[in-house]
Design a protein around this motif. Structure first.
Motif, PDB file in Angstrom:
ATOM      1  N   ALA A  74       0.831  -1.211   0.000  1.00  0.00           N
ATOM      2  CA  ALA A  74       0.000   0.000   0.000  1.00  0.00           C
ATOM      3  C   ALA A  74       0.862   1.256   0.000  1.00  0.00           C
ATOM      4  O   ALA A  74       0.488   2.287  -0.556  1.00  0.00           O
ATOM      5  CB  ALA A  74      -0.934  -0.006   1.191  1.00  0.00           C
ATOM      6  N   LYS A  75       2.034   1.171   0.633  1.00  0.00           N
ATOM      7  CA  LYS A  75       2.916   2.329   0.725  1.00  0.00           C
ATOM      8  C   LYS A  75       4.072   2.267  -0.267  1.00  0.00           C
ATOM      9  O   LYS A  75       4.901   3.174  -0.307  1.00  0.00           O
ATOM     10  CB  LYS A  75       3.480   2.441   2.143  1.00  0.00           C
ATOM     11  N   ASN A  76       4.165   1.174  -1.037  1.00  0.00           N
ATOM     12  CA  ASN A  76       5.309   0.992  -1.951  1.00  0.00           C
ATOM     13  C   ASN A  76       6.632   1.174  -1.217  1.00  0.00           C
ATOM     14  O   ASN A  76       7.553   1.860  -1.699  1.00  0.00           O
ATOM     15  CB  ASN A  76       5.234   1.966  -3.132  1.00  0.00           C
ATOM     16  N   THR A  77       6.734   0.559  -0.069  1.00  0.00           N
ATOM     17  CA  THR A  77       7.911   0.732   0.773  1.00  0.00           C
ATOM     18  C   THR A  77       8.488  -0.616   1.178  1.00  0.00           C
ATOM     19  O   THR A  77       7.753  -1.533   1.552  1.00  0.00           O
ATOM     20  CB  THR A  77       7.580   1.553   2.018  1.00  0.00           C
ATOM     21  N   LEU A  78       9.802  -0.704   1.083  1.00  0.00           N
ATOM     22  CA  LEU A  78      10.565  -1.874   1.492  1.00  0.00           C
ATOM     23  C   LEU A  78      11.194  -1.580   2.852  1.00  0.00           C
ATOM     24  O   LEU A  78      11.601  -0.444   3.109  1.00  0.00           O
ATOM     25  CB  LEU A  78      11.658  -2.141   0.453  1.00  0.00           C
ATOM     26  N   TYR A  79      11.280  -2.611   3.689  1.00  0.00           N
ATOM     27  CA  TYR A  79      11.847  -2.431   5.023  1.00  0.00           C
ATOM     28  C   TYR A  79      12.945  -3.455   5.290  1.00  0.00           C
ATOM     29  O   TYR A  79      12.957  -4.540   4.711  1.00  0.00           O
ATOM     30  CB  TYR A  79      10.775  -2.595   6.098  1.00  0.00           C
ATOM     31  N   LEU A  80      13.834  -3.098   6.206  1.00  0.00           N
ATOM     32  CA  LEU A  80      14.804  -4.051   6.737  1.00  0.00           C
ATOM     33  C   LEU A  80      14.884  -3.810   8.239  1.00  0.00           C
ATOM     34  O   LEU A  80      15.421  -2.793   8.680  1.00  0.00           O
ATOM     35  CB  LEU A  80      16.178  -3.886   6.097  1.00  0.00           C
ATOM     36  N   GLN A  81      14.320  -4.736   9.008  1.00  0.00           N
ATOM     37  CA  GLN A  81      14.405  -4.680  10.462  1.00  0.00           C
ATOM     38  C   GLN A  81      15.687  -5.385  10.891  1.00  0.00           C
ATOM     39  O   GLN A  81      15.890  -6.550  10.533  1.00  0.00           O
ATOM     40  CB  GLN A  81      13.185  -5.342  11.084  1.00  0.00           C
ATOM     41  N   MET A  82      16.506  -4.692  11.642  1.00  0.00           N
ATOM     42  CA  MET A  82      17.804  -5.242  12.030  1.00  0.00           C
ATOM     43  C   MET A  82      17.902  -5.306  13.544  1.00  0.00           C
ATOM     44  O   MET A  82      17.874  -4.287  14.231  1.00  0.00           O
ATOM     45  CB  MET A  82      18.918  -4.358  11.466  1.00  0.00           C
ATOM     46  N   ASN A  83      18.016  -6.548  14.067  1.00  0.00           N
ATOM     47  CA  ASN A  83      18.055  -6.738  15.510  1.00  0.00           C
ATOM     48  C   ASN A  83      18.448  -8.164  15.832  1.00  0.00           C
ATOM     49  O   ASN A  83      17.809  -9.092  15.310  1.00  0.00           O
ATOM     50  CB  ASN A  83      16.667  -6.449  16.106  1.00  0.00           C
ATOM     51  N   PRO A  84      19.483  -8.417  16.663  1.00  0.00           N
ATOM     52  CA  PRO A  84      20.367  -7.430  17.270  1.00  0.00           C
ATOM     53  C   PRO A  84      21.526  -7.067  16.340  1.00  0.00           C
ATOM     54  O   PRO A  84      22.019  -7.909  15.581  1.00  0.00           O
ATOM     55  CB  PRO A  84      20.895  -8.176  18.496  1.00  0.00           C
ATOM     56  N   LEU A  85      21.934  -5.846  16.403  1.00  0.00           N
ATOM     57  CA  LEU A  85      23.020  -5.383  15.553  1.00  0.00           C
ATOM     58  C   LEU A  85      24.376  -5.667  16.175  1.00  0.00           C
ATOM     59  O   LEU A  85      24.525  -5.681  17.404  1.00  0.00           O
ATOM     60  CB  LEU A  85      22.869  -3.884  15.285  1.00  0.00           C
ATOM     61  N   LYS A  86      25.347  -5.899  15.317  1.00  0.00           N
ATOM     62  CA  LYS A  86      26.719  -6.159  15.712  1.00  0.00           C
ATOM     63  C   LYS A  86      27.629  -5.105  15.075  1.00  0.00           C
ATOM     64  O   LYS A  86      27.279  -4.539  14.037  1.00  0.00           O
ATOM     65  CB  LYS A  86      27.158  -7.546  15.242  1.00  0.00           C
ATOM     66  N   PRO A  87      28.803  -4.867  15.653  1.00  0.00           N
ATOM     67  CA  PRO A  87      29.726  -3.885  15.043  1.00  0.00           C
ATOM     68  C   PRO A  87      30.053  -4.206  13.584  1.00  0.00           C
ATOM     69  O   PRO A  87      30.218  -3.295  12.774  1.00  0.00           O
ATOM     70  CB  PRO A  87      30.961  -3.975  15.940  1.00  0.00           C
ATOM     71  N   GLU A  88      30.109  -5.484  13.246  1.00  0.00           N
ATOM     72  CA  GLU A  88      30.426  -5.862  11.866  1.00  0.00           C
ATOM     73  C   GLU A  88      29.296  -5.568  10.885  1.00  0.00           C
ATOM     74  O   GLU A  88      29.458  -5.736   9.671  1.00  0.00           O
ATOM     75  CB  GLU A  88      30.817  -7.336  11.774  1.00  0.00           C
ATOM     76  N   ASP A  89      28.158  -5.116  11.382  1.00  0.00           N
ATOM     77  CA  ASP A  89      27.059  -4.699  10.503  1.00  0.00           C
ATOM     78  C   ASP A  89      27.249  -3.254  10.027  1.00  0.00           C
ATOM     79  O   ASP A  89      26.469  -2.777   9.197  1.00  0.00           O
ATOM     80  CB  ASP A  89      25.718  -4.810  11.217  1.00  0.00           C
TER      81      ASP A  89
END
Length: 124
Positions: A74-89
């Motif tokens: 509906a919003k033409n939007t892509l998401y990326l939920q990132m959890n838990p993050l690491k320093p190498e990310d």
């Protein structure tokens, strides 16, 4: 096709961020969309992809179980939920799109459209 990525920032290790990619200029039900990242002095690497029409997903081993790719038609939007993050990310994250009705792809050279990138920095 235009892609506008946002949502990056500075976060401590173990924290979370949600990246967004606003897409415009076409009907994306026939597209596969993905996230890639590039850290300093490293090559761009695949993170995750989703087939917009059927919702099938594909993840790099390094983020599997921690990141979730999704889309809002509906919003033409892509998401990326990132959890838990690491320093190498830590990297600049790019969204990308290719007209592909079936399946997904992790090959950067197959994507035709790219967003401008958003910086994610994870402190230890």
């Amino acid at each position: 096709v235009q892609l506008q990525a946002s949502g990056g920032g500075l976060v401590q290790a173990g924290g979370s961020l949600r990246l967004s990619c606003a897409a415009s200029g076409d009907t994306f039900s026939t597209y596969t969309m993905g996230w890639f990242r590039q850290a300093p002095v490293k090559e761009r690497e695949f993170v995750a992809a989703i087939n917009w029409r059927i919702g099938s997903t594909y993840y790099a081993d390094s983020v599997k179980g921690r990141f979730t790719i999704s889309r809002d038609s509906a919003k033409n939007t892509l998401y990326l939920q990132m959890n838990p993050l690491k320093p190498e990310d830590t990297a600049v994250y790019y969204c990308a799109a290719v007209r592909r009705i079936w399946g997904t792809t992790n090959a950067a050279n197959e994507y035709d459209y790219w967003g401008q990138g958003t910086q994610v920095t994870v402190s230890s």
